[in-house]
Design a protein around this motif. Structure first.
Motif, PDB file in Angstrom:
ATOM      1  N   MET A   1       0.846  -1.178   0.000  1.00  0.00           N
ATOM      2  CA  MET A   1       0.000   0.000   0.000  1.00  0.00           C
ATOM      3  C   MET A   1       0.890   1.239   0.000  1.00  0.00           C
ATOM      4  N   GLU A   2       0.518   2.185  -0.837  1.00  0.00           N
ATOM      5  CA  GLU A   2       1.260   3.435  -0.882  1.00  0.00           C
ATOM      6  C   GLU A   2       0.661   4.432   0.108  1.00  0.00           C
ATOM      7  N   ILE A   3       1.520   5.097   0.823  1.00  0.00           N
ATOM      8  CA  ILE A   3       1.103   6.110   1.791  1.00  0.00           C
ATOM      9  C   ILE A   3       1.469   7.478   1.245  1.00  0.00           C
ATOM     10  N   ASP A   4       0.536   8.407   1.351  1.00  0.00           N
ATOM     11  CA  ASP A   4       0.726   9.796   0.929  1.00  0.00           C
ATOM     12  C   ASP A   4       1.066   9.947  -0.552  1.00  0.00           C
ATOM     13  N   ILE A   5       0.291   9.309  -1.409  1.00  0.00           N
ATOM     14  CA  ILE A   5       0.405   9.539  -2.848  1.00  0.00           C
ATOM     15  C   ILE A   5       0.117  11.027  -3.056  1.00  0.00           C
ATOM     16  N   PRO A   6       1.015  11.769  -3.666  1.00  0.00           N
ATOM     17  CA  PRO A   6       0.875  13.231  -3.712  1.00  0.00           C
ATOM     18  C   PRO A   6      -0.479  13.736  -4.211  1.00  0.00           C
ATOM     19  N   GLU A   7      -0.997  13.201  -5.310  1.00  0.00           N
ATOM     20  CA  GLU A   7      -2.262  13.724  -5.827  1.00  0.00           C
ATOM     21  C   GLU A   7      -3.440  13.358  -4.935  1.00  0.00           C
ATOM     22  N   VAL A   8      -3.375  12.210  -4.277  1.00  0.00           N
ATOM     23  CA  VAL A   8      -4.443  11.811  -3.361  1.00  0.00           C
ATOM     24  C   VAL A   8      -4.403  12.690  -2.114  1.00  0.00           C
ATOM     25  N   LYS A   9      -3.211  12.899  -1.588  1.00  0.00           N
ATOM     26  CA  LYS A   9      -3.067  13.760  -0.412  1.00  0.00           C
ATOM     27  C   LYS A   9      -3.579  15.164  -0.718  1.00  0.00           C
ATOM     28  N   ALA A  10      -3.283  15.679  -1.907  1.00  0.00           N
ATOM     29  CA  ALA A  10      -3.764  17.015  -2.294  1.00  0.00           C
ATOM     30  C   ALA A  10      -5.291  17.062  -2.327  1.00  0.00           C
ATOM     31  N   GLU A  11      -5.922  15.997  -2.783  1.00  0.00           N
ATOM     32  CA  GLU A  11      -7.392  15.939  -2.807  1.00  0.00           C
ATOM     33  C   GLU A  11      -7.962  16.019  -1.396  1.00  0.00           C
ATOM     34  N   VAL A  12      -7.379  15.259  -0.483  1.00  0.00           N
ATOM     35  CA  VAL A  12      -7.891  15.245   0.892  1.00  0.00           C
ATOM     36  C   VAL A  12      -7.598  16.573   1.579  1.00  0.00           C
ATOM     37  N   GLU A  13      -6.433  17.143   1.328  1.00  0.00           N
ATOM     38  CA  GLU A  13      -6.127  18.457   1.887  1.00  0.00           C
ATOM     39  C   GLU A  13      -7.140  19.499   1.423  1.00  0.00           C
ATOM     40  N   ALA A  14      -7.529  19.429   0.156  1.00  0.00           N
ATOM     41  CA  ALA A  14      -8.530  20.361  -0.370  1.00  0.00           C
ATOM     42  C   ALA A  14      -9.885  20.119   0.287  1.00  0.00           C
ATOM     43  N   ALA A  15     -10.271  18.870   0.471  1.00  0.00           N
ATOM     44  CA  ALA A  15     -11.541  18.552   1.130  1.00  0.00           C
ATOM     45  C   ALA A  15     -11.517  19.042   2.573  1.00  0.00           C
ATOM     46  N   PHE A  16     -10.419  18.820   3.255  1.00  0.00           N
ATOM     47  CA  PHE A  16     -10.273  19.260   4.637  1.00  0.00           C
ATOM     48  C   PHE A  16     -10.371  20.784   4.728  1.00  0.00           C
ATOM     49  N   ALA A  17      -9.720  21.494   3.821  1.00  0.00           N
ATOM     50  CA  ALA A  17      -9.782  22.959   3.797  1.00  0.00           C
ATOM     51  C   ALA A  17     -11.208  23.431   3.536  1.00  0.00           C
ATOM     52  N   GLY A  18     -11.914  22.764   2.650  1.00  0.00           N
ATOM     53  CA  GLY A  18     -13.305  23.107   2.384  1.00  0.00           C
ATOM     54  C   GLY A  18     -14.177  22.897   3.609  1.00  0.00           C
ATOM     55  N   TYR A  19     -13.943  21.800   4.315  1.00  0.00           N
ATOM     56  CA  TYR A  19     -14.676  21.531   5.546  1.00  0.00           C
ATOM     57  C   TYR A  19     -14.410  22.631   6.565  1.00  0.00           C
TER      58      TYR A  19
END
Length: 134
Positions: free
Chosen positions: A1-19
């Motif tokens: 399993m890959e941890i902190d795939i850059p584009e996936v992490k960016a998606e979650v960071e954006a969702a977190f910021a929106g929240y």
């Protein structure tokens, strides 16, 4: 399993910021959209235990919009593979007596996008110990 795939992490960071933006603006409709619309979604708060999206929605509708602004500290977002993430942050609110808040969310990617399936929010009393001290 890959941890902190850059584009996936960016998606979650954006969702977190929106929240976070929806939270401090008390945008109830937007907040509802960040949580999975499911009876199994759970949110433990500072004074409530909410089981299922309906309880979470009722809490949000009844919550006072006053005093929601906060400053985040030590935000850590970790992704596991492409569909699972954990977001953890500390926060402080003005006029809260210096208490340190903690928030942790479990995010899962669904066909409709990233959604919180479990959340915990709590505060610690004022402490002379620096952040990170056991």
């Amino acid at each position: 399993m890959e941890i902190d795939i850059p584009e996936v992490k960016a998606e979650v960071e954006a969702a977190f910021a929106g929240y976070e933006a929806a939270l401090v603006a008390n945008d109830v409709a937007a907040l509802d959209g960040f949580f999975r619309a499911d009876a199994r979604t759970i949110r433990y708060g500072g004074g409530e235990n909410l089981y299922g999206i309906e309880e979470i929605r009722q809490f949000r509708k009844g919550r006072s919009p006053a005093g929601l602004a906060r400053t985040l500290e030590r935000t850590a977002i970790t992704t596991y593979g492409r569909d699972f993430a954990v977001a953890s942050t500390l926060f402080r609110r003005e006029g809260d007596g210096g208490r340190l808040g903690r928030q942790q969310q479990t995010w899962v990617r669904f066909p409709e996008g990233w959604r919180v399936v479990a959340a915990h929010v709590s505060t610690l009393p004022v402490s002379p110990l620096p952040v990170g001290t056991p």
